[in-house]
Structure formats: C-alpha cells, structure tokens
Design a protein around this motif. Sequence first.
Motif, PDB file in Angstrom:
ATOM      1  N   LYS A 199     -22.322 -11.817  71.214  1.00  0.00           N
ATOM      2  CA  LYS A 199     -21.399 -11.446  72.282  1.00  0.00           C
ATOM      3  C   LYS A 199     -20.482 -12.613  72.609  1.00  0.00           C
ATOM      4  O   LYS A 199     -20.918 -13.776  72.687  1.00  0.00           O
ATOM      5  CB  LYS A 199     -22.161 -11.012  73.536  1.00  0.00           C
ATOM      6  CG  LYS A 199     -21.246 -10.578  74.683  1.00  0.00           C
ATOM      7  CD  LYS A 199     -22.047 -10.154  75.907  1.00  0.00           C
ATOM      8  CE  LYS A 199     -21.115  -9.806  77.053  1.00  0.00           C
ATOM      9  NZ  LYS A 199     -21.852  -9.377  78.271  1.00  0.00           N
TER      10      LYS A 199
ATOM     11  N   GLU B 248     -19.201  -6.853  73.422  1.00  0.00           N
ATOM     12  CA  GLU B 248     -20.425  -6.304  73.996  1.00  0.00           C
ATOM     13  C   GLU B 248     -21.242  -5.601  72.913  1.00  0.00           C
ATOM     14  O   GLU B 248     -20.702  -5.195  71.888  1.00  0.00           O
ATOM     15  CB  GLU B 248     -20.084  -5.314  75.114  1.00  0.00           C
ATOM     16  CG  GLU B 248     -21.274  -4.774  75.901  1.00  0.00           C
ATOM     17  CD  GLU B 248     -22.129  -5.858  76.536  1.00  0.00           C
ATOM     18  OE1 GLU B 248     -23.001  -6.376  75.791  1.00  0.00           O
ATOM     19  OE2 GLU B 248     -21.925  -6.194  77.712  1.00  0.00           O
ATOM     20  N   VAL B 249     -22.544  -5.478  73.159  1.00  0.00           N
ATOM     21  CA  VAL B 249     -23.434  -4.715  72.290  1.00  0.00           C
ATOM     22  C   VAL B 249     -24.276  -3.820  73.195  1.00  0.00           C
ATOM     23  O   VAL B 249     -24.894  -4.295  74.150  1.00  0.00           O
ATOM     24  CB  VAL B 249     -24.357  -5.625  71.456  1.00  0.00           C
ATOM     25  CG1 VAL B 249     -25.173  -4.784  70.468  1.00  0.00           C
ATOM     26  CG2 VAL B 249     -23.576  -6.709  70.731  1.00  0.00           C
TER      27      VAL B 249
ATOM     28  N   HIS C  41     -29.054  -8.966  69.870  1.00  0.00           N
ATOM     29  CA  HIS C  41     -27.744  -9.196  69.270  1.00  0.00           C
ATOM     30  C   HIS C  41     -26.725  -9.666  70.312  1.00  0.00           C
ATOM     31  O   HIS C  41     -25.846 -10.471  70.009  1.00  0.00           O
ATOM     32  CB  HIS C  41     -27.253  -7.926  68.589  1.00  0.00           C
ATOM     33  CG  HIS C  41     -28.089  -7.533  67.413  1.00  0.00           C
ATOM     34  ND1 HIS C  41     -27.840  -6.419  66.644  1.00  0.00           N
ATOM     35  CD2 HIS C  41     -29.193  -8.115  66.858  1.00  0.00           C
ATOM     36  CE1 HIS C  41     -28.737  -6.331  65.694  1.00  0.00           C
ATOM     37  NE2 HIS C  41     -29.583  -7.339  65.811  1.00  0.00           N
ATOM     38  N   ARG C  42     -26.869  -9.160  71.526  1.00  0.00           N
ATOM     39  CA  ARG C  42     -25.987  -9.578  72.609  1.00  0.00           C
ATOM     40  C   ARG C  42     -26.060 -11.095  72.812  1.00  0.00           C
ATOM     41  O   ARG C  42     -25.046 -11.762  73.062  1.00  0.00           O
ATOM     42  CB  ARG C  42     -26.388  -8.848  73.884  1.00  0.00           C
ATOM     43  CG  ARG C  42     -25.338  -8.836  74.989  1.00  0.00           C
ATOM     44  CD  ARG C  42     -25.819  -7.985  76.155  1.00  0.00           C
ATOM     45  NE  ARG C  42     -25.984  -6.598  75.780  1.00  0.00           N
ATOM     46  CZ  ARG C  42     -27.116  -5.918  75.941  1.00  0.00           C
ATOM     47  NH1 ARG C  42     -28.190  -6.504  76.451  1.00  0.00           N
ATOM     48  NH2 ARG C  42     -27.171  -4.649  75.594  1.00  0.00           N
TER      49      ARG C  42
ATOM     50  N   ALA D 167     -30.160  -4.387  70.533  1.00  0.00           N
ATOM     51  CA  ALA D 167     -28.948  -4.620  71.319  1.00  0.00           C
ATOM     52  C   ALA D 167     -29.103  -5.856  72.193  1.00  0.00           C
ATOM     53  O   ALA D 167     -28.179  -6.683  72.298  1.00  0.00           O
ATOM     54  CB  ALA D 167     -28.631  -3.395  72.177  1.00  0.00           C
TER      55      ALA D 167
ATOM     56  N   CYS E 129     -16.364 -10.072  69.357  1.00  0.00           N
ATOM     57  CA  CYS E 129     -17.334  -9.054  69.782  1.00  0.00           C
ATOM     58  C   CYS E 129     -17.531  -9.196  71.285  1.00  0.00           C
ATOM     59  O   CYS E 129     -17.993 -10.229  71.771  1.00  0.00           O
ATOM     60  CB  CYS E 129     -18.665  -9.234  69.057  1.00  0.00           C
ATOM     61  SG  CYS E 129     -19.921  -8.025  69.531  1.00  0.00           S
TER      62      CYS E 129
ATOM     63  N   TYR F 234     -21.286  -1.704  68.905  1.00  0.00           N
ATOM     64  CA  TYR F 234     -20.741  -3.058  69.028  1.00  0.00           C
ATOM     65  C   TYR F 234     -19.272  -2.909  69.435  1.00  0.00           C
ATOM     66  O   TYR F 234     -18.479  -2.329  68.692  1.00  0.00           O
ATOM     67  CB  TYR F 234     -20.829  -3.807  67.699  1.00  0.00           C
ATOM     68  CG  TYR F 234     -22.233  -3.946  67.164  1.00  0.00           C
ATOM     69  CD1 TYR F 234     -22.969  -5.113  67.366  1.00  0.00           C
ATOM     70  CD2 TYR F 234     -22.841  -2.907  66.443  1.00  0.00           C
ATOM     71  CE1 TYR F 234     -24.256  -5.244  66.866  1.00  0.00           C
ATOM     72  CE2 TYR F 234     -24.123  -3.028  65.951  1.00  0.00           C
ATOM     73  CZ  TYR F 234     -24.829  -4.203  66.169  1.00  0.00           C
ATOM     74  OH  TYR F 234     -26.098  -4.324  65.672  1.00  0.00           O
ATOM     75  N   ARG F 235     -18.928  -3.430  70.605  1.00  0.00           N
ATOM     76  CA  ARG F 235     -17.545  -3.306  71.077  1.00  0.00           C
ATOM     77  C   ARG F 235     -16.761  -4.564  70.717  1.00  0.00           C
ATOM     78  O   ARG F 235     -17.148  -5.683  71.090  1.00  0.00           O
ATOM     79  CB  ARG F 235     -17.509  -3.100  72.588  1.00  0.00           C
ATOM     80  CG  ARG F 235     -16.099  -2.791  73.130  1.00  0.00           C
ATOM     81  CD  ARG F 235     -16.121  -2.553  74.614  1.00  0.00           C
ATOM     82  NE  ARG F 235     -16.197  -3.799  75.362  1.00  0.00           N
ATOM     83  CZ  ARG F 235     -16.880  -3.961  76.481  1.00  0.00           C
ATOM     84  NH1 ARG F 235     -17.596  -2.964  76.967  1.00  0.00           N
ATOM     85  NH2 ARG F 235     -16.880  -5.120  77.108  1.00  0.00           N
TER      86      ARG F 235
END
Length: 259
Positions: free
Chosen positions: A19, A46-47, A14-15, A11, A44, A56-57
Amino acid sequence: MPEGHTIHRAARDHRKIIKNRYLAVSSPQGWFEDGAAWLNGRLCEEVEAYGKHLIYRFEGETFLHVHLGLFGRIRKRKLPEPEPRGAVRIRMIGDTHLIDINGPTVCEILDPDDLTKLTSRIGPDILRSDADPEKVFARISKSRSSIGKLLMNQAVLAGIGNIYRSEILWRQGIHPDRPGKDLSRDDFERLWADAVHLLEIGVKRNAIITVDEAAPGRGRYRERVNIFGKRSCPTCAGGITQVEIDTRKAYFCSTCQTD
C-alpha cells in the motif's frame, strides 16, 4: 477454495507491504501481459477483500481483481527477487517484498463501474465493517432453500466456506437441512455472531480453528475442527453423518443438530 478468512488475511498482509508504494508489475507466465503492463509503475492505494475476492486499487481509478478459485495460490516473499515458482500469473514488486499469484480463476483489470457491478453481486461480507446482517436475514428468512446451501451462497453472505459451514451449524445446533425461512431471529443472530467470531480467529491465527481455546494444529493447514471430516461428535459421542450439499461434503450430528 480458500475460505473468507484466508482472503482477508492476504489483504491485511499485502496492505502492509505494497500500500502506498509504486509497484513493478509483470506476468512471468505471460497470460496477463497486457494487464501487468497497464499496472506497472503505478501506485497501489489500497488492498481490500470482498468475500473470496481480492481487490487491489491503483491510482487512476484502476482496480486489479483476483479470485483464486480452487487452484490459485499466493506467495509473499522478501526481496531480493527470487525466480518465479510455477506458472506465476502476476508478480507485484514493492520496495521490500513481492507478491506472486499462481493459477487464479480470475485475474483482471476493472474500472469503477466494473467494480460496482462485481461488489453488487456479493452478499454482505462477514469480516467487513460495512457488513449489514439485516440484509442477510432478509434473504434467508424468505428462502425455502436449506441453511446449509444458503451459507455457501456468496450472493447471500460472503466469506463462509465449506469447513466453516459444517462447524458453525454444529456449534449452533442447527441442522443443515433446515429451510432458511424456518430459522428464528435468535438462531440467525447466534449464527452470525459465531461466524464473525470464528472467521476473526481465522484471520488472526491464519488457520481454521473452531474448537474453543484450541491452538492451531500441526498439519499442513493447521486446522482444529470439531466435526468436519470426523467420525464422532465431541459432545454426544454419536456418529457424524456426511452428506453432499451442492456437490460439496458437509457434516452434521443428528443428535446435537435438530431440525
């Protein structure tokens, strides 16, 4: 199955690369075509990690939920885009990197209500800033189940996996068969603090390191452990006992870990 530090590390990584970026999303394997099409071209926002779950938001209150399970794997690559390796369930491409996820147990789209239902089933995550140890102690202190079982129950607390379970209990001198209700408040606070400490090291070093002041090992997983998979205890030199707890191997030292 990846332990909690691995998911939090993913996370975090990836952020940094997706993001606040609009992503090209596809399903090279073809098993997630509809979901990928729904996410394709979206921002994307947020993560996050919740225990062993990646969220993943995306804009529009849309969430991608991934649980790797036993066989899932994540690959992060720099662009230009390489050919997919293996059965890639979902590929997310930003402006500098892409993320491939192979073989997850769960890969699905959630709405806000779905996400609330999911997170409500997950116990406090040791690595999250909003984790409430009081909720964990309340569950453990009322349970007749062994602490060895409770630590792996993701509904009680999230993030501890099989290796960390054996290592944390050994470091704290707690026998895995001790009922949760018999764990003192002091024992719990020491256990919680040590779990936070070790998993934070895991995120930082991208490896399970439970030996104090040790550097990552040179094996495939770079682990440095005290008793997991070992024959003798580094403290008393006595033999290590291997047992099964809910079909998973666990290890303890009967001399150093009292009931």
